[in-house]
Design a protein around this motif. Structure first.
Motif, mmCIF file in Angstrom:
data_model
loop_
_atom_site.group_PDB
_atom_site.id
_atom_site.type_symbol
_atom_site.label_atom_id
_atom_site.label_comp_id
_atom_site.label_asym_id
_atom_site.label_seq_id
_atom_site.Cartn_x
_atom_site.Cartn_y
_atom_site.Cartn_z
ATOM 1 N N ARG A 111 0.867 -1.186 0.000
ATOM 2 C CA ARG A 111 0.000 0.000 0.000
ATOM 3 C C ARG A 111 0.901 1.232 0.000
ATOM 4 N NH1 ARG A 111 -5.404 -0.094 3.542
ATOM 5 N NH2 ARG A 111 -5.956 1.289 1.801
ATOM 6 N N PHE A 112 0.987 1.863 -1.147
ATOM 7 C CA PHE A 112 1.848 3.026 -1.288
ATOM 8 C C PHE A 112 1.168 4.237 -0.652
ATOM 9 C CE2 PHE A 112 3.650 0.040 -4.126
ATOM 10 C CZ PHE A 112 5.003 0.363 -4.209
ATOM 11 N N LEU A 113 1.929 4.953 0.166
ATOM 12 C CA LEU A 113 1.376 6.025 0.981
ATOM 13 C C LEU A 113 1.463 7.393 0.319
ATOM 14 C CD1 LEU A 113 2.907 4.714 4.295
ATOM 15 C CD2 LEU A 113 0.464 5.137 3.975
ATOM 16 N N ALA A 114 2.686 7.876 0.121
ATOM 17 C CA ALA A 114 2.846 9.252 -0.362
ATOM 18 C C ALA A 114 4.268 9.500 -0.821
ATOM 19 C CB ALA A 114 2.495 10.245 0.750
ATOM 20 N N MET A 115 4.416 10.486 -1.691
ATOM 21 C CA MET A 115 5.735 11.063 -1.948
ATOM 22 C C MET A 115 5.803 12.387 -1.201
ATOM 23 S SD MET A 115 5.926 12.985 -5.655
ATOM 24 C CE MET A 115 5.368 11.685 -6.742
ATOM 25 N N LEU A 116 7.001 12.690 -0.661
ATOM 26 C CA LEU A 116 7.195 13.925 0.084
ATOM 27 C C LEU A 116 8.167 14.869 -0.614
ATOM 28 C CD1 LEU A 116 6.400 11.625 2.287
ATOM 29 C CD2 LEU A 116 7.145 13.349 3.931
ATOM 30 N N GLY A 117 8.869 14.354 -1.612
ATOM 31 C CA GLY A 117 9.824 15.190 -2.317
ATOM 32 C C GLY A 117 10.318 14.474 -3.552
ATOM 33 N N ALA A 118 11.027 15.200 -4.373
ATOM 34 C CA ALA A 118 11.517 14.619 -5.617
ATOM 35 C C ALA A 118 12.780 15.319 -6.084
ATOM 36 C CB ALA A 118 10.451 14.709 -6.706
ATOM 37 N N ASP A 119 13.677 14.527 -6.645
ATOM 38 C CA ASP A 119 14.807 15.083 -7.382
ATOM 39 C C ASP A 119 14.364 15.135 -8.837
ATOM 40 O OD1 ASP A 119 17.278 16.042 -8.039
ATOM 41 O OD2 ASP A 119 18.399 14.436 -7.070
ATOM 42 N N VAL A 120 14.532 16.274 -9.468
ATOM 43 C CA VAL A 120 14.021 16.496 -10.815
ATOM 44 C C VAL A 120 15.053 16.046 -11.850
ATOM 45 C CG1 VAL A 120 13.304 18.270 -12.457
ATOM 46 C CG2 VAL A 120 12.564 18.400 -10.088
ATOM 47 N N GLY A 121 14.590 15.385 -12.883
ATOM 48 C CA GLY A 121 15.471 15.006 -13.974
ATOM 49 C C GLY A 121 15.856 16.197 -14.827
ATOM 50 N N VAL A 122 17.048 16.123 -15.408
ATOM 51 C CA VAL A 122 17.510 17.164 -16.317
ATOM 52 C C VAL A 122 18.153 16.527 -17.543
ATOM 53 C CG1 VAL A 122 17.908 18.898 -14.530
ATOM 54 C CG2 VAL A 122 19.767 17.352 -15.162
ATOM 55 N N ILE A 123 18.132 17.265 -18.636
ATOM 56 C CA ILE A 123 18.865 16.914 -19.846
ATOM 57 C C ILE A 123 19.980 17.944 -19.989
ATOM 58 C CG2 ILE A 123 18.767 16.564 -22.331
ATOM 59 C CD1 ILE A 123 17.164 14.507 -20.739
ATOM 60 N N ALA A 124 21.228 17.465 -19.963
ATOM 61 C CA ALA A 124 22.370 18.374 -19.915
ATOM 62 C C ALA A 124 23.350 18.100 -21.046
ATOM 63 C CB ALA A 124 23.089 18.228 -18.579
#
Length: 320
Positions: A111-124
Motif C-alpha cells: 500500500r503506497f502512501l505518499a511522496m514527500l519530495g523529488a529530485d528532478v530530472g535534467v537533460i544536460a
C-alpha cells in the motif's frame, strides 16, 4: 506455489536467513545500505515524526539492502504485511524495477502512501555543445542518431528511461537505435561529457546542479511541471513542447494488509511532516523539491508511471 510462499522464498534466498524484527513501536525500513537516498528518507522523516510528536519514542531505522529494494519488498509482503507500525522508504527506482519484473510482486502487493519530495530530472550538455535548446538536441537525434551519445546510469535505469521518453515525445521513432553509455551515476557521466566522450547526459538535478552553477555544463531542460526555483531560467521540457516529466520521487509504502484506518493514520502523520518547515529545509538541503502526492492520487500516479516505464522497457528489449 502461492504468492506468499514465493515472497518468503525470495526473501530467504536474498537475505540468507530470517529477519529478526527488533522490539520497538515504529520502524522504517531503508532497503539499502546506510548513506543512500532511501536511508536519508527514513532517517530524516523518522526524526521529524518523533520531533513533531506523531509517534511514540524514536523511529527505528532498519537497513535491508539487496535487489535494489527487492529484499525489503519481499520481507514486508511475506512477514509484515499487516504491521501498522511499519513504513518502507521507496522511490521511482523501485517502480522502475517493478515495471521491469525485477521485484517478486507488483504495486498491488503493497500500500503506497505518499511522496514527500523529488529530485528532478535534467537533460544536460557540455557548455561548449552546439546544442543550445532541447529542440536542437532532438533534431540531431532524429537526423544523425549515430553521432549523439547519451549517458547516465545503466541501460533500462530511470536515467535511461527519461532520456528515451524525451526522444519519443520529440518524434524520434526508432528509440531502440539510440546510443547509450552507462556510468556509475550522473556525476561520472557528466565528467565524461565534459571530456568530450559523450554528447548528452540524463540525470537528476542534484547531481548536475554544481556543474551547472560553475558553468561547465548547460541544462537544456528540467523534467518538471514548473521551473525549478534554484534555476528559474532553465525551461521545462513541457514548456518546449515535449510533454515529459521525470521526477525521482521519494516516499513510502506500508504492508498490503494494513487496515484503512492505520493507512489513513500514516497519511495524516506524513502530511504533518511534509507541511513542516523542518522537512522543507531537510529536503532542500538534500537537493530535493518538496512535493506531496498521497493516497489514491499517489497510487494512480504510480500505476501510470509503471505503465509508461514498462512500455519503454518493452520497446528497447529490457522486458518482453
Amino acid at each position: 506455489m502461492t504468492k506468499q510462499k514465493t515472497f518468503r522464498a525470495v526473501a530467504a534466498i536474498l537475505i540468507g536467513s530470517a529477519v529478526a524484527v527488533p522490539a520497538h513501536a515504529t520502524e522504517c525500513i531503508a532497503p539499502s545500505n546506510p548513506g543512500g537516498g532511501w536511508d536519508f528518507t527514513c532517517r530524516s522523516v523518522g526524526k521529524l515524526l518523533t520531533q513533531l510528536g506523531k509517534v511514540s519514542g524514536n523511529v527505528q531505522v532498519t537497513n535491508m539492502p539487496g535487489g535494489v529494494g527487492a529484499v525489503g519488498f519481499a520481507h514486508v509482503a511475506a512477514d509484515r504485511s499487516d504491521d501498522a507500525e511499519l513504513i518502507v522508504a521507496t522511490s521511482t527506482v523501485a517502480v522502475t524495477q517493478i515495471a521491469q519484473g525485477k521485484y517478486p510482486g507488483g504495486l498491488e502487493d503493497a500500500r503506497f502512501l505518499a511522496m514527500l519530495g523529488a529530485d528532478v530530472g535534467v537533460i544536460a550538455v557540455d557548455a561548449d555543445s552546439p546544442y543550445r535548446t532541447l529542440a536542437d538536441l532532438t533534431a540531431a537525434i532524429k537526423d544523425t542518431p549515430d553521432q549523439v551519445i547519451g549517458a547516465g546510469d545503466g541501460a533500462g535505469s530511470w536515467d535511461h528511461i527519461r532520456y528515451l521518453l524525451v526522444a519519443k515525445e520529440s518524434g524520434v521513432e526508432n528509440i531502440t537505435g539510440l546510443r547509450w553509455v552507462q556510468f556509475d551515476g550522473g556525476t561520472e557521466a557528466i565528467t565524461q561529457m565534459m571530456g568530450g566522450q559523450i554528447t548528452v547526459v540524463s540525470t537528476d538535478l542534484g547531481e548536475a546542479s554544481g556543474f551547472a552553477e560553475s558553468g561547465d555544463i548547460r541544462l537544456l531542460a528540467v523534467l518538471s511541471d514548473e521551473p525549478v526555483p534554484a534555476f528559474p531560467d532553465i525551461p521545462t521540457a513541457v514548456s518546449q513542447g515535449v510533454d515529459v516529466t521525470g521526477y525521482n520521487w521519494r516516499g513510502f509504502y506500508t504492508g498490503k494488509n494494513v487496515s484503512d484506518a492505520d493507512y489513513d493514520a500514516w497519511l495524516s502523520r506524513l502530511e504533518t511532516v511534509y507541511n513542516s518547515d523542518e522537512w522543507k529545509a531537510a529536503a532542500t538541503n538534500a537537493g530535493l523539491i518538496p512535493n506531496w502526492i498521497a493516497g489514491a492520487d499517489f497510487q494512480a500516479y504510480l500505476a501510470d508511471q509503471e505503465a509508461e516505464i514498462a512500455d519503454i522497457s518493452r520497446a528497447i528489449g529490457i522486458i518482453k
